[in-house]
Design an enzyme around this catalytic site. Sequence first.
Site, short mmCIF file in Angstrom:
data_model
loop_
_atom_site.label_atom_id
_atom_site.label_comp_id
_atom_site.label_asym_id
_atom_site.label_seq_id
_atom_site.Cartn_x
_atom_site.Cartn_y
_atom_site.Cartn_z
N GLU A 99 -18.50 -3.13 25.33
CA GLU A 99 -17.70 -4.33 25.65
C GLU A 99 -16.62 -4.63 24.64
O GLU A 99 -15.67 -5.35 24.92
CB GLU A 99 -18.58 -5.56 25.90
CG GLU A 99 -19.82 -5.74 25.06
CD GLU A 99 -20.97 -4.84 25.50
OE1 GLU A 99 -21.16 -3.81 24.83
OE2 GLU A 99 -21.68 -5.16 26.46
N ASN A 116 -8.06 11.71 3.73
CA ASN A 116 -7.80 11.81 2.29
C ASN A 116 -9.02 11.51 1.43
O ASN A 116 -8.97 11.55 0.20
CB ASN A 116 -6.60 10.92 1.88
CG ASN A 116 -6.86 9.44 2.16
OD1 ASN A 116 -7.99 9.00 2.20
ND2 ASN A 116 -5.79 8.69 2.36
N HIS A 148 0.83 -1.21 0.00
CA HIS A 148 0.00 0.00 0.00
C HIS A 148 0.86 1.26 0.00
O HIS A 148 1.23 1.76 1.08
CB HIS A 148 -0.90 0.00 1.24
CG HIS A 148 -1.82 -1.18 1.30
ND1 HIS A 148 -1.39 -2.44 1.65
CD2 HIS A 148 -3.14 -1.28 1.06
CE1 HIS A 148 -2.42 -3.28 1.62
NE2 HIS A 148 -3.50 -2.60 1.26
N GLY A 207 -3.85 -3.57 11.51
CA GLY A 207 -4.27 -4.10 10.21
C GLY A 207 -5.78 -4.20 10.18
O GLY A 207 -6.42 -3.61 9.31
N PRO A 208 -6.35 -4.89 11.18
CA PRO A 208 -7.81 -4.82 11.31
C PRO A 208 -8.18 -3.38 11.66
O PRO A 208 -7.85 -2.89 12.75
CB PRO A 208 -8.11 -5.78 12.47
CG PRO A 208 -6.90 -6.66 12.58
CD PRO A 208 -5.74 -5.77 12.17
N LEU A 209 -8.79 -2.70 10.75
CA LEU A 209 -9.01 -1.26 10.91
C LEU A 209 -9.79 -0.95 12.19
O LEU A 209 -10.67 -1.70 12.58
CB LEU A 209 -9.75 -0.70 9.69
CG LEU A 209 -8.97 -0.84 8.37
CD1 LEU A 209 -9.85 -0.46 7.18
CD2 LEU A 209 -7.71 0.00 8.39
N ILE A 261 -10.45 8.90 0.55
CA ILE A 261 -10.38 7.75 -0.37
C ILE A 261 -10.26 6.46 0.44
O ILE A 261 -9.51 6.40 1.41
CB ILE A 261 -9.15 7.88 -1.30
CG1 ILE A 261 -9.31 9.04 -2.28
CG2 ILE A 261 -8.88 6.58 -2.07
CD1 ILE A 261 -10.31 8.82 -3.40
C1 LIG Z 1 -11.61 -4.51 9.93
C2 LIG Z 1 -11.09 -4.37 8.54
N1 LIG Z 1 -11.96 -4.35 7.50
C3 LIG Z 1 -11.49 -4.23 6.24
C4 LIG Z 1 -10.15 -4.17 5.99
C5 LIG Z 1 -9.63 -4.10 4.57
N2 LIG Z 1 -9.10 -2.78 4.27
C6 LIG Z 1 -7.81 -2.48 4.39
S1 LIG Z 1 -7.45 -0.90 4.01
C7 LIG Z 1 -9.07 -0.58 3.65
C8 LIG Z 1 -9.50 0.79 3.19
C9 LIG Z 1 -9.20 1.79 4.23
O1 LIG Z 1 -9.37 3.07 3.75
P1 LIG Z 1 -8.62 4.26 4.44
O2 LIG Z 1 -8.60 4.07 5.89
O3 LIG Z 1 -9.19 5.51 3.91
O4 LIG Z 1 -7.12 4.07 3.95
P2 LIG Z 1 -6.43 4.78 2.70
O5 LIG Z 1 -7.21 4.41 1.48
O6 LIG Z 1 -6.45 6.23 2.96
O7 LIG Z 1 -5.05 4.19 2.67
C10 LIG Z 1 -9.84 -1.71 3.83
C11 LIG Z 1 -11.28 -1.77 3.59
C12 LIG Z 1 -9.28 -4.19 7.10
N3 LIG Z 1 -7.95 -4.11 6.98
N4 LIG Z 1 -9.78 -4.28 8.36
#
Ligand SMILES: Cc1ncc(C[n+]2csc(CCOP(=O)(O)OP(=O)(O)O)c2C)c(N)n1
Length: 410
Positions: free
Chosen positions: A409, A186, A29, A118-120, A188
């Site tokens: 929780e 950003n 990325h 990694g898990p957002l 996006i």
């Molecule tokens: C819980 C979770 N759901 C989905 C993903 C898959 N995923 C990784 S990056 C991303 C997009 C995130 O967008 P953003 O935070 O705006 O990052 P940018 O495009 O600015 O790098 C997704 C859906 C993940 N890593 N974790």
Amino acid sequence: MTDLEKHQRMANAIRFLAIDAVEKAKSGHPGLPMGAADIATVLFTEFLKFDPTSPNWADRDRFVLSAGHGSMLLYSLLYLLGYEDFSLEEIKNFRQIGARTAGHPEFGHGAGIETTTGPLGQGLGNAVGMAIAEKLQESRFGKDIVDHFTYVLAGDGCLMEGISQEALSLAGHLKLNKLIVIWDDNGISIDGAVSITDSTDQVARFSASGWNTISVDGHDPAAIAGAIRQAQSSDSPTLIAAKTTIGFGSPKKAGTNGVHGAPLGTDEVAATREALNWPHEPFEVPSDILDAWRIAGLRSAQAHKDWEKRFAEKDGETRAEFERRNRGDLPAGFAAAVQDYKKQLAAEKPTMATRKASEAVLGVLNEVIPETIGGSADLTGSNNTKTKQTLPVTPDDFSGRYIHWGIREH
Ligand SMILES: Cc1ncc(C[n+]2csc(CCOP(=O)(O)OP(=O)(O)O)c2C)c(N)n1
């Protein structure tokens, strides 16, 4: 070279290490590191308190890359600043089996990675925990040895995840003023513009939960520095909404989802080198810029020395206890206390509900392990998680051991 030019070249070093590593791995990325490089440069060269020669120094500031997919931002910083675990070789081995530089940062793979992300959204949650831990430790051991900030870089995805709401509302309630979240705004994500999926006013959301909020241009180093400075003196947690361009510098792909999670490609890498005036070979950082980064890595050496001196002045018992807790070792009396309680139960054979039994065991553990922290999702009187040792933690008093985190929780 002006200060601004120097800043831009230091930020470009991050950008091109990320671009080149993703290109070599044919995976990764580049968009986030390219977009957030200015923010990271300001934070790490002017504010963050850390010592690359002693990455686990207890009173370092914490940095959590909640948007873990942007891992090359973190790895580039650690290499540039001189962290031993992140050599240029590791950067070149990005995403290869056995490398410290996994696709997403893994805690334990190398000193300098504070937590797995990694898990957002989860990084943001962890960071709230770290900021709470800082306050708890400060109230137990004193501001002279516990006084650090927790910084988070979060993306749109982190803020969309449900956990962000639980985490940020608890942080606001507890007035975690040493928590500073920088939002890489950003617009996006992977599917395209965030507007396809979300129309939340994020600043208003944080503000409604008791946060201090600041909006800045995330490519303006002076504005970023001003925002961080203001955040540091806030009496509530701060959200810095930093407007950035994903893939900053790429003529064809900047500002698009095309740069989020794919290599730029040979032609676009060349065009970006041209556009950002970076006429260097892949993975090559010119020596004056590498030196500037390494000097930035020494910035907190004196602060660390001063801290060691203050720590050495504490009495032996306090020092040993602080170190034991930070190592995560159980106290000496633990095994005997549990053994005694088991013997007592075997002799008495009491009859009780499992919730009562849980409370009784917690009472024994909380007595012998002074660092346990408890809580319940608004079910204190129901599942008996509070014992006589655990007084409440409140926004104004972190000496307690029981957190009323409410119905959050996650
Ligand atoms: C819980 C979770 N759901 C989905 C993903 C898959 N995923 C990784 S990056 C991303 C997009 C995130 O967008 P953003 O935070 O705006 O990052 P940018 O495009 O600015 O790098 C997704 C859906 C993940 N890593 N974790």
